[in-house]
Design a protein around this motif. Structure first.
Motif, PDB file in Angstrom:
ATOM      1  N   GLY A  51      -9.215  11.794  -9.971  1.00  0.00           N
ATOM      2  CA  GLY A  51      -9.169  13.203 -10.359  1.00  0.00           C
ATOM      3  C   GLY A  51      -9.498  14.163  -9.231  1.00  0.00           C
ATOM      4  O   GLY A  51      -9.847  15.306  -9.467  1.00  0.00           O
ATOM      5  N   SER A  52      -9.380  13.715  -7.982  1.00  0.00           N
ATOM      6  CA  SER A  52      -9.788  14.577  -6.872  1.00  0.00           C
ATOM      7  C   SER A  52      -8.648  15.471  -6.383  1.00  0.00           C
ATOM      8  O   SER A  52      -8.841  16.298  -5.512  1.00  0.00           O
ATOM      9  CB  SER A  52     -10.292  13.709  -5.716  1.00  0.00           C
ATOM     10  OG  SER A  52      -9.264  12.819  -5.327  1.00  0.00           O
ATOM     11  N   GLY A  53      -7.456  15.278  -6.923  1.00  0.00           N
ATOM     12  CA  GLY A  53      -6.338  16.106  -6.475  1.00  0.00           C
ATOM     13  C   GLY A  53      -5.763  15.635  -5.152  1.00  0.00           C
ATOM     14  O   GLY A  53      -5.124  16.398  -4.430  1.00  0.00           O
ATOM     15  N   LEU A  54      -5.993  14.366  -4.812  1.00  0.00           N
ATOM     16  CA  LEU A  54      -5.426  13.831  -3.566  1.00  0.00           C
ATOM     17  C   LEU A  54      -4.256  12.885  -3.876  1.00  0.00           C
ATOM     18  O   LEU A  54      -3.925  11.998  -3.095  1.00  0.00           O
ATOM     19  CB  LEU A  54      -6.511  13.126  -2.738  1.00  0.00           C
ATOM     20  CG  LEU A  54      -7.691  14.010  -2.311  1.00  0.00           C
ATOM     21  CD1 LEU A  54      -8.751  13.193  -1.580  1.00  0.00           C
ATOM     22  CD2 LEU A  54      -7.237  15.181  -1.431  1.00  0.00           C
ATOM     23  N   SER A  55      -3.671  13.072  -5.041  1.00  0.00           N
ATOM     24  CA  SER A  55      -2.432  12.389  -5.437  1.00  0.00           C
ATOM     25  C   SER A  55      -2.545  10.885  -5.640  1.00  0.00           C
ATOM     26  O   SER A  55      -1.709  10.118  -5.152  1.00  0.00           O
ATOM     27  CB  SER A  55      -1.310  12.679  -4.424  1.00  0.00           C
ATOM     28  OG  SER A  55      -0.957  14.010  -4.511  1.00  0.00           O
ATOM     29  N   SER A  56      -3.557  10.476  -6.399  1.00  0.00           N
ATOM     30  CA  SER A  56      -3.620   9.057  -6.707  1.00  0.00           C
ATOM     31  C   SER A  56      -2.418   8.658  -7.577  1.00  0.00           C
ATOM     32  O   SER A  56      -1.862   7.575  -7.404  1.00  0.00           O
ATOM     33  CB  SER A  56      -4.935   8.694  -7.391  1.00  0.00           C
ATOM     34  OG  SER A  56      -5.125   9.494  -8.517  1.00  0.00           O
ATOM     35  N   SER A  57      -1.972   9.540  -8.465  1.00  0.00           N
ATOM     36  CA  SER A  57      -0.836   9.147  -9.313  1.00  0.00           C
ATOM     37  C   SER A  57       0.454   9.033  -8.506  1.00  0.00           C
ATOM     38  O   SER A  57       1.207   8.075  -8.690  1.00  0.00           O
ATOM     39  CB  SER A  57      -0.676  10.070 -10.519  1.00  0.00           C
ATOM     40  OG  SER A  57      -0.811  11.398 -10.151  1.00  0.00           O
ATOM     41  N   ALA A  58       0.700   9.972  -7.604  1.00  0.00           N
ATOM     42  CA  ALA A  58       1.918   9.864  -6.778  1.00  0.00           C
ATOM     43  C   ALA A  58       1.873   8.593  -5.935  1.00  0.00           C
ATOM     44  O   ALA A  58       2.894   7.910  -5.750  1.00  0.00           O
ATOM     45  CB  ALA A  58       2.065  11.085  -5.876  1.00  0.00           C
ATOM     46  N   SER A  59       0.679   8.226  -5.438  1.00  0.00           N
ATOM     47  CA  SER A  59       0.599   7.016  -4.618  1.00  0.00           C
ATOM     48  C   SER A  59       0.902   5.781  -5.464  1.00  0.00           C
ATOM     49  O   SER A  59       1.570   4.860  -4.995  1.00  0.00           O
ATOM     50  CB  SER A  59      -0.750   6.901  -3.905  1.00  0.00           C
ATOM     51  OG  SER A  59      -1.779   6.513  -4.790  1.00  0.00           O
ATOM     52  N   ILE A 116      -6.137   6.660   2.782  1.00  0.00           N
ATOM     53  CA  ILE A 116      -6.565   6.126   1.476  1.00  0.00           C
ATOM     54  C   ILE A 116      -5.391   6.260   0.504  1.00  0.00           C
ATOM     55  O   ILE A 116      -4.519   7.108   0.698  1.00  0.00           O
ATOM     56  CB  ILE A 116      -7.834   6.828   0.915  1.00  0.00           C
ATOM     57  CG1 ILE A 116      -7.680   8.352   0.899  1.00  0.00           C
ATOM     58  CG2 ILE A 116      -9.056   6.424   1.715  1.00  0.00           C
ATOM     59  CD1 ILE A 116      -8.848   9.074   0.228  1.00  0.00           C
ATOM     60  N   GLY A 117      -5.371   5.403  -0.506  1.00  0.00           N
ATOM     61  CA  GLY A 117      -4.251   5.421  -1.435  1.00  0.00           C
ATOM     62  C   GLY A 117      -4.391   4.301  -2.448  1.00  0.00           C
ATOM     63  O   GLY A 117      -5.504   3.959  -2.856  1.00  0.00           O
ATOM     64  N   PHE A 122       0.845  -1.206   0.000  1.00  0.00           N
ATOM     65  CA  PHE A 122       0.000   0.000   0.000  1.00  0.00           C
ATOM     66  C   PHE A 122       0.877   1.252   0.000  1.00  0.00           C
ATOM     67  O   PHE A 122       1.918   1.280   0.661  1.00  0.00           O
ATOM     68  CB  PHE A 122      -0.890   0.025   1.260  1.00  0.00           C
ATOM     69  CG  PHE A 122      -1.647   1.320   1.445  1.00  0.00           C
ATOM     70  CD1 PHE A 122      -2.795   1.576   0.706  1.00  0.00           C
ATOM     71  CD2 PHE A 122      -1.194   2.295   2.339  1.00  0.00           C
ATOM     72  CE1 PHE A 122      -3.488   2.780   0.845  1.00  0.00           C
ATOM     73  CE2 PHE A 122      -1.885   3.499   2.490  1.00  0.00           C
ATOM     74  CZ  PHE A 122      -3.036   3.733   1.744  1.00  0.00           C
ATOM     75  N   ALA A 123       0.466   2.255  -0.749  1.00  0.00           N
ATOM     76  CA  ALA A 123       1.096   3.590  -0.634  1.00  0.00           C
ATOM     77  C   ALA A 123      -0.026   4.631  -0.598  1.00  0.00           C
ATOM     78  O   ALA A 123      -1.001   4.537  -1.349  1.00  0.00           O
ATOM     79  CB  ALA A 123       2.041   3.862  -1.798  1.00  0.00           C
ATOM     80  N   PRO A 124       0.106   5.625   0.299  1.00  0.00           N
ATOM     81  CA  PRO A 124      -0.992   6.586   0.511  1.00  0.00           C
ATOM     82  C   PRO A 124      -1.052   7.753  -0.477  1.00  0.00           C
ATOM     83  O   PRO A 124      -0.046   8.095  -1.098  1.00  0.00           O
ATOM     84  CB  PRO A 124      -0.664   7.139   1.908  1.00  0.00           C
ATOM     85  CG  PRO A 124       0.818   7.068   2.005  1.00  0.00           C
ATOM     86  CD  PRO A 124       1.230   5.835   1.228  1.00  0.00           C
TER      87      PRO A 124
END
Ligand code: GLA
Length: 387
Positions: A124-132, A49-50, A23-25
């Motif tokens: 697309g919520s800007g909570l960094s799904s791509s960075a996670s 979440i992540g 898991f990564a957040p």
């Protein structure tokens, strides 16, 4: 979650023997926006979440990727020895970009792998799904192949992949927050030298609430890259008159003294945001250490105004959420969070006002935009781990 991923893995690849689940957040940034590529400070925290991933090495050099969020895309295949370039709207650009970035550092995968992922950050919520997803991939590669890298390296590799494989010139904040997250703490990071300090987020009688506008405007990446290049131009103009490495080196007074070196009014505003936002972030962390949550909230509000007027990365829907939040008693501070042009706001709300906050904001937002906002009460989680 673990069972769900292992079941899918077995369905796709015959069995799940020896498969590990990781898991990564994602992250939310409390203050310090668009400062991370200007040598300034940021103050994000990792979420609970992540992105989850189940992975196992293969004997050949194939890469198999499957996302439980994009089931229609099906099982995607690539060659670990010939990754090719990023393709438009292909989620595997993120893991492939990280594999590519590891290679650039001299860490070549000796064999391929199978990977199944599932993310619970709203898209697309800007909570960094791509960075996670980037940090998750790096963490998996380190574990499976024994690559000798630290968590800070995982953040840098993720950012390198995002910049050079995916063409998004982001700063280090998102990947750093994901890779270095610590439960119940925000991270006060100086992006000029990556020195950092954990700050326990003690908000006596209040909570951090994220509100998702559910809008994501198009051309976000190009608008982001444009802001970044405006700041770079402003910096080179300022460097003719003052010896600085980044906009984060300037105090407000120094900026006011030298700003006439910037030859364009728009760039003056962009640079002013970067300078003032960095100073606000430093002050906000000091305020938090002194338990002055009220001042922290005021600085968040000022951050929003600056992002709206000087940096111009807000949008109508987000401004409605923030304006309405400011009207509600018990709201200590509220602002846009992340890259902008949609996504989420972050607010500090007194415990007793949380229900009213959600009800009133949902109603007002619905009336004014026809859209339904979503709310998450933030729990600050750890960086990447094995389940
Ligand atoms: C995006 C980028 C980050 C940062 C923020 C704005 O999330 O990925 O590097 O620049 O926008 O603060």
């Amino acid at each position: 979650m673990k069972e769900k991923l292992l079941k899918k893995f077995a369905e796709l690849f015959g069995d799940a023997e020896g498969v590990k689940v990781y898991f990564a957040p994602g992250r939310v940034n409390l203050i310090g926006e668009h400062t991370d590529y200007n040598g300034g400070h940021v103050f994000p925290c990792a979420l609970t979440i992540g992105t989850y991933g189940a992975a196992r090495k293969r004997e050949d050099h194939k890469l198999h990727f499957y996302s439980m969020n994009f089931e229609k895309a099906g099982l995607l295949e690539a060659d670990a020895d010939a990754l090719g370039e990023a393709k438009e709207s292909d989620w595997t650009n993120y893991p492939k970009g990280v594999i590519w970035a590891f290679e650039k550092r001299g860490f070549k995968m000796p064999c391929g792998m199978d990977m199944v992922i599932f993310g619970n950050i709203p898209n697309g919520s800007g909570l960094s799904s791509s960075a996670s997803l980037e940090v998750l991939t790096g963490y998996i590669l380190r574990d499976l192949y024994g690559f000798d890298v630290t968590n800070v390296d995982l953040a840098l590799i993720g950012q390198y992949a995002e910049n050079n494989y995916n063409g998004m010139n982001c700063g280090i904040m998102d990947q750093f927050a994901s890779a270095m997250g610590k439960k119940d703490n925000a991270i006060f990071l100086d992006t000029a030298d990556l020195s950092y300090e954990y700050a326990p987020l003690v908000l006596e009688g209040a909570k951090v609430v994220v509100t998702n506008s559910k809008v994501k405007h198009s051309l976000v990446n190009s608008a982001y890259n444009q802001r970044r290049s405006e700041c770079e131009t402003a910096l080179s103009e300022l460097q003719k008159v003052v010896d600085i490495k980044g906009l984060g080196d300037l105090s407000e007074e120094e900026f006011e003294k030298h700003k006439s070196a910037i030859e364009d009014e728009v760039r003056v505003r962009r640079a002013r945001h970067a300078v003032y936002e960095n100073q606000r972030t430093i002050r906000a962390v000091e305020a938090l250490k002194k338990n002055d949550v009220k001042l922290f909230g005021e600085l968040m509000n000022a951050s929003h105004v600056s992002l709206r007027d000087d940096y111009e990365v807000s949008c109508e829907e987000i401004d409605i959420l923030v304006d309405e939040a400011w009207k509600i008693p018990g709201v200590i501070g509220s602002r846009i969070t992340g890259g902008g042009f949609g996504g989420c706001t972050v607010s500090i709300v007194k415990d007793e006002a949380i229900d009213t906050f959600q009800e009133q904001l949902e109603k007002a937002y619905q009336e004014k935009t026809g859209k339904t906002a979503e709310f998450y009460i933030v729990e600050i989680g750890d960086g990447p781990y094995i389940l």
